[in-house]
Design a protein around this motif. Structure first.
Motif, short mmCIF file in Angstrom:
data_model
loop_
_atom_site.label_atom_id
_atom_site.label_comp_id
_atom_site.label_asym_id
_atom_site.label_seq_id
_atom_site.Cartn_x
_atom_site.Cartn_y
_atom_site.Cartn_z
N LYS A 142 8.27 19.08 22.50
CA LYS A 142 7.23 19.37 21.50
C LYS A 142 7.78 19.49 20.08
O LYS A 142 7.07 19.23 19.12
N LEU A 143 9.03 19.90 19.96
CA LEU A 143 9.58 20.17 18.64
C LEU A 143 10.30 18.96 18.03
O LEU A 143 10.97 19.09 17.00
N THR A 144 10.16 17.77 18.65
CA THR A 144 10.87 16.60 18.14
C THR A 144 10.48 16.30 16.69
O THR A 144 11.34 16.06 15.83
N GLY A 145 9.18 16.32 16.41
CA GLY A 145 8.72 16.03 15.06
C GLY A 145 9.23 17.06 14.06
O GLY A 145 9.64 16.70 12.95
N ILE A 146 9.20 18.34 14.45
CA ILE A 146 9.67 19.40 13.55
C ILE A 146 11.17 19.24 13.28
O ILE A 146 11.65 19.44 12.16
N VAL A 147 11.93 18.89 14.33
CA VAL A 147 13.37 18.71 14.16
C VAL A 147 13.66 17.58 13.19
O VAL A 147 14.53 17.69 12.31
N LYS A 148 12.90 16.48 13.30
CA LYS A 148 13.10 15.35 12.38
C LYS A 148 12.78 15.76 10.95
O LYS A 148 13.49 15.40 10.00
N ILE A 149 11.68 16.52 10.77
CA ILE A 149 11.32 16.99 9.42
C ILE A 149 12.41 17.91 8.88
O ILE A 149 12.78 17.85 7.70
N PHE A 150 12.97 18.76 9.76
CA PHE A 150 14.03 19.67 9.35
C PHE A 150 15.27 18.89 8.88
O PHE A 150 15.85 19.19 7.83
N THR A 163 15.35 15.75 7.85
CA THR A 163 15.03 15.01 6.62
C THR A 163 15.04 15.94 5.41
O THR A 163 15.57 15.60 4.35
#
Length: 281
Positions: free
Chosen positions: A106-114, A116
């Motif tokens: 679930k946190l894949t998108g958040i990790v990528k934003i972090f 970036t």
């Protein structure tokens, strides 16, 4: 129709013209510096655009006896620092990239934003917190005082680059390995790493370049002259003995020469890694 002859459209001509002009903005200043590195300062001021009246390596030999600087020690320090940064970034970045590329959570998108967002943080904003942490760890003035901040700063770029490359790898090989009983670490080191060599080399070259040229953090985190990298030592050329333009040109050539040699030998892997990573985001 045979493909022996290729007609260039107007758009192609404009495209190649822009590429040539872009290349000239990088190559011509470098050739100008190389040409003036064989002149004395007076000749550089009088005829900066002409070829040297005689080929002299005086500026290069002068660098060896500059103050308390040891050029060869500076190169060794750069190799230790930048080499360690590359190894740590590829190790931890490779693990993180494999998780992002292959495991859905679930946190894949958040990790990528972090990751970036972490690339947008300016280096000067982390100087004071890093100095406080390093002092409490007793690492001030050591190689690790520069290796650790550079590793943390370059890790997001390597992670996202490798994740994009690993997504292009076929999943069937890993599925076959799982059926044969292979674990995650064995799949990573026996299948993912060998197939990701172009991506790893691409990330390694960029990480090495940024670490090798990082004058700002090198000046702050390593104040001890015997441990300072070559970029710091050569930046002192203009301040120790006044404005010696010939020595400054020679110092610039010595600084960029290892980087150019590295790119010439590994450019094939760089192109493969960048183009493969661009297929899938």
């Amino acid at each position: 129709m045979s493909g022996m002859t290729k007609k260039f459209s107007f758009a192609d001509v404009i495209k190649y013209l822009i590429l040539v002009l872009w290349a000239c903005t990088t190559i011509l200043p470098l050739l100008w510096v190389l040409n003036n590195s064989f002149k004395e300062s007076n000749e550089i001021l009088l005829n900066p655009m002409k070829l040297p009246s005689k080929l002299s390596f005086f500026n290069y030999s002068q660098l060896i006896s500059y103050g308390n600087m040891n050029i060869f020690r500076g190169f060794l320090n750069s190799l230790i620092i930048s080499g360690s940064v590359v190894l740590l970034v590829l190790l931890f970045g490779g693990f993180a990239a494999y998780v992002i590329a292959r495991f859905d959570f679930k946190l894949t998108g958040i990790v990528k934003i972090f990751f970036t967002g972490a690339m947008l943080v300016p280096a000067f904003s982390i100087v004071i917190p890093s100095l406080v942490i390093l002092r409490k760890l007793g690492l001030n003035g050591s190689y690790l005082a520069l290796i650790l901040p550079q590793t943390a700063g370059l890790l997001p770029f390597a992670t996202l680059t490798l994740a994009g490359f690993m997504k292009t790898l076929p999943v069937e090989l890993e599925e076959a390995a799982i059926i044969d009983g292979a674990g995650v670490l064995r799949i990573f080191f026996r299948i993912i790493v060998p197939l990701s060599i172009p991506g790893l080399v691409t990330a390694a070259i960029f990480v090495f370049l940024w670490s090798y040229n990082d004058l700002f953090m090198s000046l702050i985190f390593i104040p001890i002259r015997e441990k300072q990298p070559i970029c710091v030592l050569l930046s002192l050329v203009s301040s120790i003995y006044g404005t010696n333009y010939g020595a400054m040109m020679a110092a610039l050539i010595i600084t960029v020469l290892p980087v150019i040699i590295l790119y010439v030998f590994l450019q094939e892997y760089v192109i493969k890694g960048m183009t493969a990573g661009a297929i899938k985001g």
